[in-house]
Write a protein that holds these residues in place. Structure first.
Motif, PDB file in Angstrom:
ATOM      1  N   THR A 120      40.018  16.464  29.297  1.00  0.00           N
ATOM      2  CA  THR A 120      39.796  17.168  27.817  1.00  0.00           C
ATOM      3  C   THR A 120      38.403  17.831  27.814  1.00  0.00           C
TER       4      THR A 120
ATOM      5  N   SER B 138      42.579  26.008  27.491  1.00  0.00           N
ATOM      6  CA  SER B 138      42.539  26.519  26.211  1.00  0.00           C
ATOM      7  C   SER B 138      41.881  27.643  26.002  1.00  0.00           C
TER       8      SER B 138
ATOM      9  N   ARG C 130      46.176  25.292  23.416  1.00  0.00           N
ATOM     10  CA  ARG C 130      45.246  25.014  22.291  1.00  0.00           C
ATOM     11  C   ARG C 130      45.606  23.542  21.598  1.00  0.00           C
ATOM     12  N   GLU C 131      44.411  23.046  21.071  1.00  0.00           N
ATOM     13  CA  GLU C 131      44.819  21.691  20.095  1.00  0.00           C
ATOM     14  C   GLU C 131      45.843  22.147  19.140  1.00  0.00           C
ATOM     15  N   CYS C 132      46.284  21.161  18.384  1.00  0.00           N
ATOM     16  CA  CYS C 132      47.567  21.284  17.287  1.00  0.00           C
ATOM     17  C   CYS C 132      46.586  22.133  16.344  1.00  0.00           C
TER      18      CYS C 132
ATOM     19  N   TYR D 270      52.893  18.039  16.107  1.00  0.00           N
ATOM     20  CA  TYR D 270      52.602  17.715  17.346  1.00  0.00           C
ATOM     21  C   TYR D 270      53.897  17.890  18.415  1.00  0.00           C
TER      22      TYR D 270
ATOM     23  N   HIS E  42      42.981  19.509  25.071  1.00  0.00           N
ATOM     24  CA  HIS E  42      42.470  18.923  23.830  1.00  0.00           C
ATOM     25  C   HIS E  42      43.629  17.653  23.801  1.00  0.00           C
ATOM     26  N   SER E  43      43.266  16.881  22.762  1.00  0.00           N
ATOM     27  CA  SER E  43      44.202  15.685  22.853  1.00  0.00           C
ATOM     28  C   SER E  43      45.527  15.794  22.469  1.00  0.00           C
TER      29      SER E  43
END
Length: 171
Positions: free
Chosen positions: A7, A51, A76-78, A108, A136-137
């Motif tokens: 991350t 990302s 990318r993150e959500c 998600y 990212h998470s």
């Protein structure tokens, strides 16, 4: 192929309890140190993908790895839509967003499909190499679902973020 996932390092928003989402984000002082440590820990990689959001790019830049670095928007993150930049608590319960998008944003499952597309490409192009991915998470949950057989997206999202210094997958 060996895929190593990390991350992005800690951000100012992480420390303040803010859900950055698709906003760029900026590493905190602690995050800058974590990024340098990541560089020491991951010297054996052949290529890095991250990302394109600033906090992930900054993590890779500070890691100082002497290998090609490619930015991919699919990592990318959500997109939390109208909740990008909101307090993290406003995203709860996140499990409701596995299939239903955030207002004006993504679900998600949308991130899962983008991650699946990314994996198909790197398997084709980097099959015999060590690939580092910094994202990212939501991407980690997707990788755990797709490669780690660690449960459904609902289970993974419900478990939340359990940080560690990287996850490794053989593909």
């Amino acid at each position: 192929m060996k895929l190593i996932y990390e991350t992005h390092s800690t951000t100012v928003d992480n420390e303040a309890g803010v859900a950055t989402g698709w906003l760029p984000g900026e590493l905190s002082e602690r995050g800058c140190q974590e990024a340098r440590e990541l560089g020491i820990r991951r010297r054996e990689v052949d290529v890095v993908f991250s990302s394109d959001l600033r906090r992930a790019v900054q993590t890779v830049e500070l890691a100082g790895l002497a290998v090609p670095h490619f930015q991919d928007w699919r990592l990318r993150e959500c997109n939390y839509g109208t909740l990008n930049g909101a307090p993290r608590s406003e995203l709860e319960p996140r499990i409701e967003r596995v299939r239903t998008p955030f207002p004006d944003g993504q679900s998600y499952d949308d991130v899962l499909e983008l991650t699946r597309s990314f994996l198909a490409d790197i398997k084709r192009w980097y099959d015999d190499q060590v690939v580092l991915v910094v994202a990212h998470s939501a991407n980690r949950w997707s990788l755990e679902h797709l490669l780690g057989n660690r449960g459904s997206m609902e289970q993974l999202v419900a478990q939340g973020v359990n940080w560690q210094p990287g996850w490794e997958y053989e593909i």
